[in-house]
Scaffold this motif. Sequence first.
Motif, PDB file in Angstrom:
ATOM      1  N   VAL A 129      26.912  11.965  -5.498  1.00  0.00           N
ATOM      2  CA  VAL A 129      26.193  12.620  -6.593  1.00  0.00           C
ATOM      3  C   VAL A 129      26.796  14.009  -6.797  1.00  0.00           C
ATOM      4  CG1 VAL A 129      24.029  11.374  -6.214  1.00  0.00           C
ATOM      5  CG2 VAL A 129      24.391  13.568  -5.104  1.00  0.00           C
ATOM      6  N   GLU A 130      26.596  14.528  -8.004  1.00  0.00           N
ATOM      7  CA  GLU A 130      27.054  15.877  -8.303  1.00  0.00           C
ATOM      8  C   GLU A 130      25.836  16.788  -8.340  1.00  0.00           C
ATOM      9  OE1 GLU A 130      29.487  18.209 -11.796  1.00  0.00           O
ATOM     10  OE2 GLU A 130      29.885  16.082 -11.453  1.00  0.00           O
TER      11      GLU A 130
ATOM     12  N   GLY B 211      27.831  21.677  -9.501  1.00  0.00           N
ATOM     13  CA  GLY B 211      29.091  20.973  -9.711  1.00  0.00           C
ATOM     14  C   GLY B 211      29.756  20.484  -8.443  1.00  0.00           C
ATOM     15  N   ARG B 212      29.093  20.659  -7.304  1.00  0.00           N
ATOM     16  CA  ARG B 212      29.634  20.208  -6.018  1.00  0.00           C
ATOM     17  C   ARG B 212      29.331  18.728  -5.836  1.00  0.00           C
ATOM     18  NH1 ARG B 212      26.213  22.675  -2.674  1.00  0.00           N
ATOM     19  NH2 ARG B 212      25.706  20.931  -1.355  1.00  0.00           N
ATOM     20  N   LYS B 213      30.264  17.992  -5.279  1.00  0.00           N
ATOM     21  CA  LYS B 213      30.050  16.574  -4.985  1.00  0.00           C
ATOM     22  C   LYS B 213      29.398  16.452  -3.606  1.00  0.00           C
ATOM     23  CE  LYS B 213      32.869  14.843  -8.316  1.00  0.00           C
ATOM     24  NZ  LYS B 213      32.366  14.390  -9.523  1.00  0.00           N
TER      25      LYS B 213
ATOM     26  N   LYS C 214      17.347  18.604  -3.734  1.00  0.00           N
ATOM     27  CA  LYS C 214      16.382  18.061  -4.693  1.00  0.00           C
ATOM     28  C   LYS C 214      17.140  17.481  -5.877  1.00  0.00           C
ATOM     29  CE  LYS C 214      12.645  21.041  -3.271  1.00  0.00           C
ATOM     30  NZ  LYS C 214      13.242  21.694  -2.164  1.00  0.00           N
ATOM     31  N   GLN C 215      16.692  16.330  -6.322  1.00  0.00           N
ATOM     32  CA  GLN C 215      17.373  15.599  -7.377  1.00  0.00           C
ATOM     33  C   GLN C 215      16.330  15.156  -8.404  1.00  0.00           C
ATOM     34  OE1 GLN C 215      19.491  12.339  -5.644  1.00  0.00           O
ATOM     35  NE2 GLN C 215      20.290  11.615  -7.582  1.00  0.00           N
ATOM     36  N   PRO C 216      16.499  15.530  -9.687  1.00  0.00           N
ATOM     37  CA  PRO C 216      15.514  15.120 -10.691  1.00  0.00           C
ATOM     38  C   PRO C 216      15.519  13.610 -10.903  1.00  0.00           C
ATOM     39  CG  PRO C 216      17.322  16.342 -11.716  1.00  0.00           C
ATOM     40  CD  PRO C 216      17.576  16.321 -10.247  1.00  0.00           C
ATOM     41  N   LEU C 217      14.342  13.069 -11.208  1.00  0.00           N
ATOM     42  CA  LEU C 217      14.238  11.652 -11.557  1.00  0.00           C
ATOM     43  C   LEU C 217      14.765  11.457 -12.967  1.00  0.00           C
ATOM     44  CD1 LEU C 217      10.640  10.898 -10.207  1.00  0.00           C
ATOM     45  CD2 LEU C 217      12.822  10.541  -9.045  1.00  0.00           C
ATOM     46  N   GLN C 218      14.935  10.214 -13.367  1.00  0.00           N
ATOM     47  CA  GLN C 218      15.353   9.914 -14.732  1.00  0.00           C
ATOM     48  C   GLN C 218      14.229  10.311 -15.693  1.00  0.00           C
ATOM     49  OE1 GLN C 218      18.495   8.688 -15.439  1.00  0.00           O
ATOM     50  NE2 GLN C 218      18.808   9.024 -13.249  1.00  0.00           N
TER      51      GLN C 218
END
Length: 107
Positions: free
Chosen positions: A18-19, A23-25, A50-54
């Motif tokens: 994921v990015e 911008g870091r992978k 933390k990653q936003p949901l769709q």
Amino acid sequence: MSTYKIGEILVSQRETEVETIFGRKEIIPKGNKIIITAHRLGHHIRNGMKQPLQKNDVVKGYDTEGLAEYLFTCMKSHLPMDDMMCDYDLTEEDIKEVIEEALDEIF
């Protein structure tokens, strides 16, 4: 569209890249645990990312089992839980069960 509950724990089925917002992978390993937050985010338990949901995903209700697991993990990182469990002859499941029952009463 997917529907999730606050506290639901998802486990990645395969390694994924994921990015981040910077911008870091980031490589998410297979077996990584993510807890769904009330703010429509996937909180990676391993590293705090933390990653936003769709956009069309729905968060509704509570998963007391997932919340109990997460709370126990937090307690274990801040308290001598292994010593306490040994002293009182308790298992991890005993403690999670008490937390889950308490959460069931208030949700």
